[in-house]
Design a protein around this motif. Structure first.
Motif, PDB file in Angstrom:
ATOM      1  N   ALA A 188       0.776  -1.117  -0.056  1.00 41.53           N
ATOM      2  CA  ALA A 188      -0.011  -0.035   0.016  1.00 41.53           C
ATOM      3  C   ALA A 188       0.926   1.305  -0.116  1.00 41.53           C
ATOM      4  CB  ALA A 188      -1.021   0.140   1.046  1.00 41.53           C
ATOM      5  N   ARG A 189       2.017   1.291   0.830  1.00 37.72           N
ATOM      6  CA  ARG A 189       2.871   2.374   0.727  1.00 37.72           C
ATOM      7  C   ARG A 189       3.407   2.671  -0.543  1.00 37.72           C
ATOM      8  NH1 ARG A 189       6.182   0.163   4.983  1.00 37.72           N
ATOM      9  NH2 ARG A 189       4.665  -0.369   6.332  1.00 37.72           N
ATOM     10  N   HIS A 190       3.859   1.394  -1.333  1.00 39.24           N
ATOM     11  CA  HIS A 190       4.226   1.768  -2.819  1.00 39.24           C
ATOM     12  C   HIS A 190       3.373   2.009  -3.692  1.00 39.24           C
ATOM     13  CE1 HIS A 190       7.192   0.944  -5.726  1.00 39.24           C
ATOM     14  NE2 HIS A 190       6.242   0.250  -6.481  1.00 39.24           N
ATOM     15  N   ARG A 191       2.090   1.654  -3.518  1.00 37.54           N
ATOM     16  CA  ARG A 191       1.179   2.249  -4.405  1.00 37.54           C
ATOM     17  C   ARG A 191       0.846   3.820  -3.897  1.00 37.54           C
ATOM     18  NH1 ARG A 191      -3.262  -1.128  -2.773  1.00 37.54           N
ATOM     19  NH2 ARG A 191      -2.321  -3.069  -3.115  1.00 37.54           N
ATOM     20  N   ARG A 192       1.088   4.118  -2.852  1.00 43.48           N
ATOM     21  CA  ARG A 192       0.838   5.593  -2.392  1.00 43.48           C
ATOM     22  C   ARG A 192       1.911   6.465  -3.028  1.00 43.48           C
ATOM     23  NH1 ARG A 192       0.640   7.107   3.575  1.00 43.48           N
ATOM     24  NH2 ARG A 192       2.940   7.130   3.209  1.00 43.48           N
ATOM     25  N   ARG A 193       3.094   5.937  -3.087  1.00 45.86           N
ATOM     26  CA  ARG A 193       4.336   6.535  -3.633  1.00 45.86           C
ATOM     27  C   ARG A 193       4.025   6.897  -5.085  1.00 45.86           C
ATOM     28  NH1 ARG A 193       9.452   6.512  -0.956  1.00 45.86           N
ATOM     29  NH2 ARG A 193      10.553   6.577  -3.152  1.00 45.86           N
ATOM     30  N   ILE A 194       3.505   5.665  -5.773  1.00 42.24           N
ATOM     31  CA  ILE A 194       3.233   6.053  -7.206  1.00 42.24           C
ATOM     32  C   ILE A 194       2.176   6.668  -7.565  1.00 42.24           C
ATOM     33  CG2 ILE A 194       2.598   4.489  -9.335  1.00 42.24           C
ATOM     34  CD1 ILE A 194       4.101   2.317  -8.333  1.00 42.24           C
ATOM     35  N   LEU A 195       1.199   6.927  -6.733  1.00 41.82           N
ATOM     36  CA  LEU A 195       0.074   7.807  -7.070  1.00 41.82           C
ATOM     37  C   LEU A 195       0.550   9.230  -6.688  1.00 41.82           C
ATOM     38  CD1 LEU A 195      -2.936   8.037  -7.528  1.00 41.82           C
ATOM     39  CD2 LEU A 195      -3.393   7.862  -5.026  1.00 41.82           C
ATOM     40  N   LEU A 196       1.127   9.515  -5.698  1.00 41.08           N
ATOM     41  CA  LEU A 196       1.738  10.833  -5.189  1.00 41.08           C
ATOM     42  C   LEU A 196       2.786  11.293  -6.550  1.00 41.08           C
ATOM     43  CD1 LEU A 196       2.264  10.746  -1.576  1.00 41.08           C
ATOM     44  CD2 LEU A 196       0.699  12.050  -2.580  1.00 41.08           C
ATOM     45  N   GLY A 197       3.624  10.587  -6.785  1.00 38.46           N
ATOM     46  CA  GLY A 197       4.408  10.723  -7.831  1.00 38.46           C
ATOM     47  C   GLY A 197       3.913  11.191  -9.442  1.00 38.46           C
ATOM     48  N   SER A 198       2.660  10.392  -9.402  1.00 43.56           N
ATOM     49  CA  SER A 198       2.017  10.508 -10.771  1.00 43.56           C
ATOM     50  C   SER A 198       1.366  11.970 -10.615  1.00 43.56           C
ATOM     51  CB  SER A 198       0.923   9.599 -11.044  1.00 43.56           C
ATOM     52  OG  SER A 198       1.728   8.118 -11.259  1.00 43.56           O
ATOM     53  N   VAL A 199       0.559  12.251  -9.598  1.00 46.39           N
ATOM     54  CA  VAL A 199      -0.124  13.532  -9.480  1.00 46.39           C
ATOM     55  C   VAL A 199       0.999  14.701  -9.546  1.00 46.39           C
ATOM     56  CG1 VAL A 199      -1.323  14.907  -7.889  1.00 46.39           C
ATOM     57  CG2 VAL A 199      -1.914  12.511  -8.185  1.00 46.39           C
ATOM     58  N   GLY A 200       2.175  14.367  -8.836  1.00 52.25           N
ATOM     59  CA  GLY A 200       3.207  15.459  -8.978  1.00 52.25           C
ATOM     60  C   GLY A 200       3.465  15.686 -10.555  1.00 52.25           C
ATOM     61  N   VAL A 201       3.556  14.600 -11.213  1.00 52.55           N
ATOM     62  CA  VAL A 201       4.117  14.932 -12.724  1.00 52.55           C
ATOM     63  C   VAL A 201       2.948  15.617 -13.330  1.00 52.55           C
ATOM     64  CG1 VAL A 201       4.597  13.621 -14.731  1.00 52.55           C
ATOM     65  CG2 VAL A 201       5.927  12.673 -12.699  1.00 52.55           C
ATOM     66  N   VAL A 202       1.775  15.276 -13.104  1.00 54.43           N
ATOM     67  CA  VAL A 202       0.651  16.037 -13.767  1.00 54.43           C
ATOM     68  C   VAL A 202       0.670  17.555 -13.451  1.00 54.43           C
ATOM     69  CG1 VAL A 202      -1.767  16.126 -14.102  1.00 54.43           C
ATOM     70  CG2 VAL A 202      -0.590  13.942 -14.333  1.00 54.43           C
ATOM     71  N   VAL A 203       0.873  17.731 -12.223  1.00 49.73           N
ATOM     72  CA  VAL A 203       0.773  19.068 -11.581  1.00 49.73           C
ATOM     73  C   VAL A 203       1.923  19.882 -12.308  1.00 49.73           C
ATOM     74  CG1 VAL A 203       0.683  20.632  -9.673  1.00 49.73           C
ATOM     75  CG2 VAL A 203      -0.802  18.649  -9.687  1.00 49.73           C
ATOM     76  N   GLY A 204       3.181  19.212 -12.318  1.00 55.90           N
ATOM     77  CA  GLY A 204       4.313  20.008 -12.828  1.00 55.90           C
ATOM     78  C   GLY A 204       4.370  20.169 -14.298  1.00 55.90           C
ATOM     79  N   LEU A 205       3.826  19.220 -15.063  1.00 52.56           N
ATOM     80  CA  LEU A 205       3.367  19.330 -16.432  1.00 52.56           C
ATOM     81  C   LEU A 205       2.464  20.802 -16.730  1.00 52.56           C
ATOM     82  CD1 LEU A 205       3.813  18.445 -19.285  1.00 52.56           C
ATOM     83  CD2 LEU A 205       1.742  16.919 -18.898  1.00 52.56           C
ATOM     84  N   VAL A 206       1.525  20.873 -15.680  1.00 49.74           N
ATOM     85  CA  VAL A 206       0.219  21.929 -15.917  1.00 49.74           C
ATOM     86  C   VAL A 206       1.307  23.161 -15.820  1.00 49.74           C
ATOM     87  CG1 VAL A 206      -1.623  22.657 -14.888  1.00 49.74           C
ATOM     88  CG2 VAL A 206      -1.606  20.477 -15.324  1.00 49.74           C
ATOM     89  N   LEU A 207       1.962  23.141 -14.774  1.00 48.56           N
ATOM     90  CA  LEU A 207       2.890  24.412 -14.349  1.00 48.56           C
ATOM     91  C   LEU A 207       3.895  24.509 -15.423  1.00 48.56           C
ATOM     92  CD1 LEU A 207       3.773  24.001 -10.701  1.00 48.56           C
ATOM     93  CD2 LEU A 207       2.043  25.516 -11.625  1.00 48.56           C
TER      94      LEU A 207
END
Length: 136
Positions: free
Chosen positions: A36-55
């Motif tokens: 579950a911790r690994h899935r959360r890391r992947i989810l947070l990383g994916s959201v961060g990549v999308v937010v960074g792309l928008v920026l």
């Protein structure tokens, strides 16, 4: 110090009683699984990549270079978070466990115990391989 059989039974009884009395609390105290911790890391990383792309897109569209750079840095950091596996942490002292239950540190090999320098070991391997010996 390991628990005795009686202490282990008492601990299991306490765990079952807490689970029966308040399952939500017991689940919260059990903690998250590594999966579950690994899935959360992947989810947070994916959201961060999308937010960074928008920026980055907003920074380029409005000609705000610091915003675009911040977005790129965020994308890079979030991608690294999602891509790298979590560090394994030791739960206790490392080494061999003696018959009394105590942990002895692992013996360290000194350079003198090794069979020669790095290059000498490579040459020995090469000679063994050439002579039809083992590959290890």
């Amino acid at each position: 110090m390991p628990l005795s059989e009686h202490e282990q039974r008492v601990l299991e009884q306490m765990e079952h009683a807490i689970q029966a009395e308040d399952p939500k609390f017991a689940t919260a105290m059990r903690g998250r699984t590594p999966r579950a911790r690994h899935r959360r890391r992947i989810l947070l990383g994916s959201v961060g990549v999308v937010v960074g792309l928008v920026l980055v897109v907003l920074g380029v569209a409005r000609s705000v270079v610091p915003l675009a750079v911040a977005g790129f840095v965020l994308m890079l950091a979030a991608g690294a978070l999602a891509a790298t596996p979590p560090r394994k942490t030791a739960t206790g002292p490392l080494g061999a466990v003696g018959p009394d239950g105590a942990t002895r540190p692992r013996p360290k090999r000194s350079r003198a115990q090794r069979s020669g320098t790095f290059m000498q070991r490579l040459e020995q391997r090469w000679d063994r391989r050439r002579d039809g010996g083992s590959w290890g």
